[in-house]
Enzyme design. Structure first.
Site, PDB file in Angstrom:
ATOM      1  N   HIS A  99       0.835  -1.201   0.000  1.00  8.77           N
ATOM      2  CA  HIS A  99       0.000   0.000   0.000  1.00  8.77           C
ATOM      3  C   HIS A  99       0.865   1.244   0.000  1.00  8.77           C
ATOM      4  CE1 HIS A  99       0.597  -1.413   4.141  1.00  8.77           C
ATOM      5  NE2 HIS A  99       0.632  -0.143   4.502  1.00  8.77           N
ATOM      6  N   HIS A 101       0.862   5.106   1.150  1.00  9.03           N
ATOM      7  CA  HIS A 101       0.203   6.144   1.937  1.00  9.03           C
ATOM      8  C   HIS A 101       0.317   7.453   1.161  1.00  9.03           C
ATOM      9  CE1 HIS A 101       0.251   3.985   5.945  1.00  9.03           C
ATOM     10  NE2 HIS A 101       1.242   3.325   5.348  1.00  9.03           N
TER      11      HIS A 101
HETATM   12  P1  DGP Z   1       1.486   0.353   7.441  1.00  6.95           P
HETATM   13  O1  DGP Z   1       1.859   0.669   8.859  1.00  6.95           O
HETATM   14  O2  DGP Z   1       2.366   1.071   6.433  1.00  6.95           O
HETATM   15  O3  DGP Z   1       1.366  -1.123   7.184  1.00  6.95           O
HETATM   16  O4  DGP Z   1       0.039   0.999   7.239  1.00  6.95           O
HETATM   17  C1  DGP Z   1      -1.158   0.344   7.506  1.00  6.95           C
HETATM   18  C2  DGP Z   1      -2.206   1.407   7.619  1.00  6.95           C
HETATM   19  O5  DGP Z   1      -3.469   0.802   7.461  1.00  6.95           O
HETATM   20  C3  DGP Z   1      -2.251   2.133   8.958  1.00  6.95           C
HETATM   21  O6  DGP Z   1      -2.016   3.520   8.749  1.00  6.95           O
HETATM   22  C4  DGP Z   1      -3.653   1.909   9.497  1.00  6.95           C
HETATM   23  C5  DGP Z   1      -4.403   1.434   8.290  1.00  6.95           C
HETATM   24  N1  DGP Z   1      -5.430   0.454   8.544  1.00  6.95           N
HETATM   25  C6  DGP Z   1      -5.300  -0.703   9.243  1.00  6.95           C
HETATM   26  N2  DGP Z   1      -6.448  -1.385   9.233  1.00  6.95           N
HETATM   27  C7  DGP Z   1      -7.319  -0.643   8.503  1.00  6.95           C
HETATM   28  C8  DGP Z   1      -8.692  -0.838   8.131  1.00  6.95           C
HETATM   29  O7  DGP Z   1      -9.339  -1.828   8.465  1.00  6.95           O
HETATM   30  N3  DGP Z   1      -9.260   0.151   7.381  1.00  6.95           N
HETATM   31  C9  DGP Z   1      -8.569   1.260   6.988  1.00  6.95           C
HETATM   32  N4  DGP Z   1      -9.220   2.160   6.251  1.00  6.95           N
HETATM   33  N5  DGP Z   1      -7.281   1.470   7.319  1.00  6.95           N
HETATM   34  C10 DGP Z   1      -6.679   0.523   8.068  1.00  6.95           C
END
Ligand code: DGP
Length: 113
Positions: A99, A101
């Site tokens: 992903h 950001h």
């Molecule tokens: P990383 O730490 O780079 O793996 O980022 C994962 C991100 O995903 C973190 O900023 C929080 C987000 N995240 C985790 N679970 C969910 C979810 O169920 N829905 C959404 N919209 N974001 C999520």
């Protein structure tokens, strides 16, 4: 299995998300724990675990994700933003589905923590 992550479930519609953009190769939605006024996640539909697991066959897809990230950032009204890809645990990756950001809407400091 990369397809069994929380993002895999979002892609399958099993978990809701605040969708911003979607096409045949990717989905963009708002981060649940925003670190700035705008915090989007751009994910490929292909279940690649991280940039570590990507390969040259993914070149076009990776380019597409970057361009979509720039498009959605500008649609959100951003003139400046940061695109971050955490790759691996020690880099802060917590969800093992690749992903990007897209973070903006406030002044961002450098270096990151
Ligand atoms: P990383 O730490 O780079 O793996 O980022 C994962 C991100 O995903 C973190 O900023 C929080 C987000 N995240 C985790 N679970 C969910 C979810 O169920 N829905 C959404 N919209 N974001 C999520």
């Amino acid at each position: 299995m990369p397809g069994e992550t929380i993002f895999g479930k979002i892609l399958k519609g099993e978990i809701p998300c605040d969708e911003v953009f979607s096409d045949d190769r990717c989905l963009v939605f708002r981060d649940l724990q925003p670190q700035a006024p705008v915090h989007l996640l751009v994910i490929p539909r292909k279940p690649i675990e991280s940039l570590i697991a990507a390969n040259r066959e993914d070149s076009e897809l990776l380019g597409h994700l970057l361009l979509v990230a720039a498009e959605v950032a500008q649609k959100e009204g951003l003139e400046s933003w940061r695109t971050v890809i955490n790759s691996g645990k020690d880099a802060g990756q917590t969800v093992f589905h690749l992903h990007l950001h897209v973070i903006g809407g406030r002044a961002l400091t450098w270096p990151p923590g």
